[in-house]
Design an enzyme around this catalytic site. Structure first.
Site, PDB file in Angstrom:
ATOM      1  N   THR A  85      20.491 -27.417  -5.165  1.00  0.00           N
ATOM      2  CA  THR A  85      19.536 -28.389  -3.900  1.00  0.00           C
ATOM      3  C   THR A  85      19.069 -29.648  -3.901  1.00  0.00           C
ATOM      4  OG1 THR A  85      17.599 -27.472  -5.730  1.00  0.00           O
ATOM      5  CG2 THR A  85      18.346 -25.702  -4.003  1.00  0.00           C
ATOM      6  N   LYS A 208       8.787 -25.234 -12.704  1.00  0.00           N
ATOM      7  CA  LYS A 208      10.289 -26.112 -12.974  1.00  0.00           C
ATOM      8  C   LYS A 208       9.317 -27.487 -12.389  1.00  0.00           C
ATOM      9  CE  LYS A 208      13.200 -27.048 -13.113  1.00  0.00           C
ATOM     10  NZ  LYS A 208      15.187 -26.905 -12.943  1.00  0.00           N
ATOM     11  N   PHE A 253      11.228 -37.967 -25.510  1.00  0.00           N
ATOM     12  CA  PHE A 253      10.934 -38.805 -24.369  1.00  0.00           C
ATOM     13  C   PHE A 253      10.207 -39.822 -23.849  1.00  0.00           C
ATOM     14  CE2 PHE A 253      12.988 -36.609 -20.238  1.00  0.00           C
ATOM     15  CZ  PHE A 253      14.111 -35.719 -21.590  1.00  0.00           C
ATOM     16  N   GLY A 257      14.268 -48.052 -21.861  1.00  0.00           N
ATOM     17  CA  GLY A 257      15.209 -48.373 -21.310  1.00  0.00           C
ATOM     18  C   GLY A 257      15.366 -48.658 -19.603  1.00  0.00           C
ATOM     19  N   GLY A 261      18.211 -40.907 -15.048  1.00  0.00           N
ATOM     20  CA  GLY A 261      18.673 -40.247 -13.666  1.00  0.00           C
ATOM     21  C   GLY A 261      19.852 -38.919 -13.362  1.00  0.00           C
ATOM     22  N   CYS A 264      18.511 -33.844 -11.030  1.00  0.00           N
ATOM     23  CA  CYS A 264      17.873 -33.454 -11.413  1.00  0.00           C
ATOM     24  C   CYS A 264      16.351 -34.496 -11.408  1.00  0.00           C
ATOM     25  CB  CYS A 264      17.167 -32.584 -12.437  1.00  0.00           C
ATOM     26  SG  CYS A 264      19.199 -31.405 -12.874  1.00  0.00           S
TER      27      CYS A 264
HETATM   28  C1  UGA Z   1      16.079 -32.772 -16.959  1.00  0.00           C
HETATM   29  C2  UGA Z   1      15.217 -31.730 -17.806  1.00  0.00           C
HETATM   30  O1  UGA Z   1      14.775 -32.314 -18.880  1.00  0.00           O
HETATM   31  C3  UGA Z   1      16.005 -29.576 -17.673  1.00  0.00           C
HETATM   32  O2  UGA Z   1      14.233 -29.496 -18.800  1.00  0.00           O
HETATM   33  C4  UGA Z   1      15.813 -29.405 -16.632  1.00  0.00           C
HETATM   34  O3  UGA Z   1      16.284 -28.271 -16.491  1.00  0.00           O
HETATM   35  C5  UGA Z   1      16.242 -30.094 -15.681  1.00  0.00           C
HETATM   36  O4  UGA Z   1      16.504 -31.301 -15.725  1.00  0.00           O
HETATM   37  C6  UGA Z   1      17.318 -29.521 -14.496  1.00  0.00           C
HETATM   38  O5  UGA Z   1      16.568 -29.931 -14.075  1.00  0.00           O
HETATM   39  O6  UGA Z   1      18.001 -28.691 -14.090  1.00  0.00           O
HETATM   40  P1  UGA Z   1      18.570 -33.392 -17.408  1.00  0.00           P
HETATM   41  O7  UGA Z   1      18.345 -33.581 -16.197  1.00  0.00           O
HETATM   42  O8  UGA Z   1      19.774 -32.822 -18.009  1.00  0.00           O
HETATM   43  O9  UGA Z   1      17.346 -32.776 -17.852  1.00  0.00           O
HETATM   44  O10 UGA Z   1      18.495 -35.100 -18.465  1.00  0.00           O
HETATM   45  P2  UGA Z   1      17.024 -34.987 -19.258  1.00  0.00           P
HETATM   46  O11 UGA Z   1      17.578 -34.974 -21.017  1.00  0.00           O
HETATM   47  O12 UGA Z   1      15.842 -34.327 -18.724  1.00  0.00           O
HETATM   48  O13 UGA Z   1      17.826 -36.650 -19.271  1.00  0.00           O
HETATM   49  C7  UGA Z   1      16.921 -37.340 -17.701  1.00  0.00           C
HETATM   50  C8  UGA Z   1      17.077 -38.406 -17.597  1.00  0.00           C
HETATM   51  O14 UGA Z   1      16.364 -39.393 -18.250  1.00  0.00           O
HETATM   52  C9  UGA Z   1      18.549 -39.066 -18.103  1.00  0.00           C
HETATM   53  O15 UGA Z   1      18.832 -40.172 -17.344  1.00  0.00           O
HETATM   54  C10 UGA Z   1      18.221 -39.529 -19.428  1.00  0.00           C
HETATM   55  O16 UGA Z   1      19.072 -40.952 -20.069  1.00  0.00           O
HETATM   56  C11 UGA Z   1      16.732 -40.179 -19.399  1.00  0.00           C
HETATM   57  N1  UGA Z   1      15.789 -40.071 -19.862  1.00  0.00           N
HETATM   58  C12 UGA Z   1      15.523 -39.287 -21.080  1.00  0.00           C
HETATM   59  C13 UGA Z   1      15.191 -41.736 -20.747  1.00  0.00           C
HETATM   60  O17 UGA Z   1      15.121 -42.609 -20.150  1.00  0.00           O
HETATM   61  N2  UGA Z   1      14.249 -41.700 -22.224  1.00  0.00           N
HETATM   62  C14 UGA Z   1      14.224 -40.440 -22.696  1.00  0.00           C
HETATM   63  O18 UGA Z   1      12.979 -40.854 -23.752  1.00  0.00           O
HETATM   64  C15 UGA Z   1      14.518 -39.712 -21.967  1.00  0.00           C
END
Ligand code: UGA
Length: 437
Positions: A85, A208, A253, A257, A261, A264
């Site tokens: 989506t 979600k 989280f 930085g 991105g 999602c």
């Molecule tokens: C995210 C959610 O964490 C999942 O629970 C969800 O199921 C998924 O989206 C989805 O909607 O399908 P994801 O996109 O795989 O998962 O990645 P994340 O681990 O959430 O990281 C997202 C972004 O945040 C990355 O660019 C990461 O580098 C950044 N991030 C994460 C930070 O800049 N700082 C943090 O402390 C953590």
């Protein structure tokens, strides 16, 4: 159980192979023949830890097959909808065309008693609309909304051992019966004690986007603190450690930085704002606009620091960018902050050389104008500046003394605040983090 999975990209490829691992007989359907060919040959079509092993393992069981033929879903008792989506072109709202097409393709094959399981991330209200459409075609089939919370990089683990399972069910006997069917699908994780939340459609849909909005807010909160730390001469990493000890806050989280991105978080918060507007509740989510703005501002900030450390201009300066994926352990470059920063520096006249352990092929497709080098040594050779933008383990553990021998000028910007500033400074580097003195 016989299960079909419609849509076999990130979500569907992982869901289908994990359902086979849980003992079910699974048919995956996708309109993309390349994806189907790869999966049918037991090859992971993208980099995701554990997926290749799972596909190889399941290929031998005869319980997992892939096809482009939508009619192959006939005979399955449960149908998972796992299509994308994405954000609509030029708008904040979600593009539901793939969800609608998946449901339409499914309708001719639905039999009485079948359960349709919605996993895609959709605007609240979608499940009610789709349930009505399904009822027109097959009144004895039931829709369940069952959002997915897997993280890329941990997708297999998160699917086999989720931290919670949510069912959005219709009222009455049809809902009760569908619940029993899903309990059987998820018998293994439920037996492990995974918490189960049973609710209605709109709550399941909102769970979600609320979860992703909270995560995005947490990241932008700490990035806002990083902005403050920058002007006050404080260290956001120590600040995050200190507030994270409060378990009401938690340390996860809170890594400041270049921001979030991926496919999602960015599009989900935008689609959520758009939907709230349609429902007349836009004020409730205006803070998400700020979350988005803070997030994008971090990318500007890195470019600004790059200009500063290069004495005011990046023109013709050689900049090595370590990381193209939106996060480590993934080859996904959708809305990757790393690639966005690399592209901005390129546009401003820098000679940008990007490297990444797994994402170069995808990055080349979305940003063909950048220079990519598979080897880290080649990428940093003769660099005036090194930017660490995706915290792959091999970059975090780099030896600053060895790296210093390859570059022209030892200046590093740590876009993920993962390096040890003292170790890098001791090795002769000018170190700049984000929100660190
Ligand atoms: C995210 C959610 O964490 C999942 O629970 C969800 O199921 C998924 O989206 C989805 O909607 O399908 P994801 O996109 O795989 O998962 O990645 P994340 O681990 O959430 O990281 C997202 C972004 O945040 C990355 O660019 C990461 O580098 C950044 N991030 C994460 C930070 O800049 N700082 C943090 O402390 C953590």
């Amino acid at each position: 159980m016989r299960i079909s999975v419609i849509g076999c990209s990130y979500l569907g490829a992982v869901t289908s192979s994990c359902l086979a691992r849980l003992g079910h007989d699974v048919t995956g359907v996708d309109i993309d023949p390349r994806l189907v060919d790869e999966l049918s040959a037991g090859r992971a079509p993208f980099f995701e830890p554990g997926l290749q092993d799972l596909l190889s393992e399941q290929a031998g069981t005869g319980r997992l097959r892939y096809t482009t033929d939508a009619a192959a879903v006939a005979g399955s008792a449960v149908h998972f909808v796992c299509v994308g989506t994405p954000q609509r072109m030029g708008e904040n709202a979600a593009d539901l065309s793939q969800v609608d097409a998946a449901i339409e393709a499914l309708l001719p094959s639905l039999a009485p008693g079948d359960v349709v399981v919605g996993k895609s991330t959709v605007p609240v209200g979608t499940a009610t609309r789709l349930a009505a459409r399904i009822a027109e075609a097959q009144p004895e089939a039931t829709l369940v909304w069952n959002p997915e919370f897997l993280r890329e990089g941990f997708a297999v683990e998160d699917t086999l051992h989720p931290d919670r399972i949510v069912y959005g069910l219709p009222d009455g006997p049809a809902g009760a019966r569908a619940k029993l069917v899903l309990d059987e699908v998820y018998a293994a994780p439920l037996a492990e004690g995974t918490p189960l939340v049973v609710t209605d459609y709109p709550t399941a849909e909102l769970v979600k986007v609320a979860a992703n909005s909270f995560l995005a807010t947490k990241i932008s909160f700490i990035n806002a603190m990083a902005e403050l730390c920058e002007v006050a001469g404080a260290d956001v990493t120590a600040l995050a450690d200190a507030i994270g000890h409060d378990d009401r806050i938690g340390r996860k989280f809170l890594n400041a930085g270049i921001g979030f991105g991926g496919g999602c978080l960015p599009k989900d918060i935008r689609a959520f704002m758009a939907r709230a507007g349609e429902l007349g509740a836009d004020q409730a989510l205006t803070f998400l606009r700020e979350v988005d703005t803070i997030n994008l501002r971090r990318r500007d900030r890195v470019v600004e620091i790059a200009r500063q450390v290069l004495d005011g201009s990046v023109i013709d300066r050689r900049i090595a960018v370590l990381g193209a994926a939106f996060k480590p352990n993934s080859d996904d470059v959708r809305d990757s902050p790393a690639l966005d920063v690399a592209a901005r520096l390129h546009v401003q006249g820098a000679e940008v050389r990007v490297t990444d352990p797994h994402a170069i092929e995808n990055a080349r497709r979305t940003h063909p104008g950048l220079t990519y080098l598979a080897g880290l040594d080649e990428a940093v050779e003769g660099a005036d500046l090194v930017l660490l933008l995706t915290e792959w383990r091999e970059y975090v553990s780099l030896d600053p003394a060895e790296l210093a021998k390859l570059v022209r000028t030892p200046i590093v910007i740590d876009g993920r605040n993962v390096l040890n500033p003292r170790a890098w400074r001791d090795a002769g580097w000018t170190y700049r983090g984000l929100g660190r003195p």
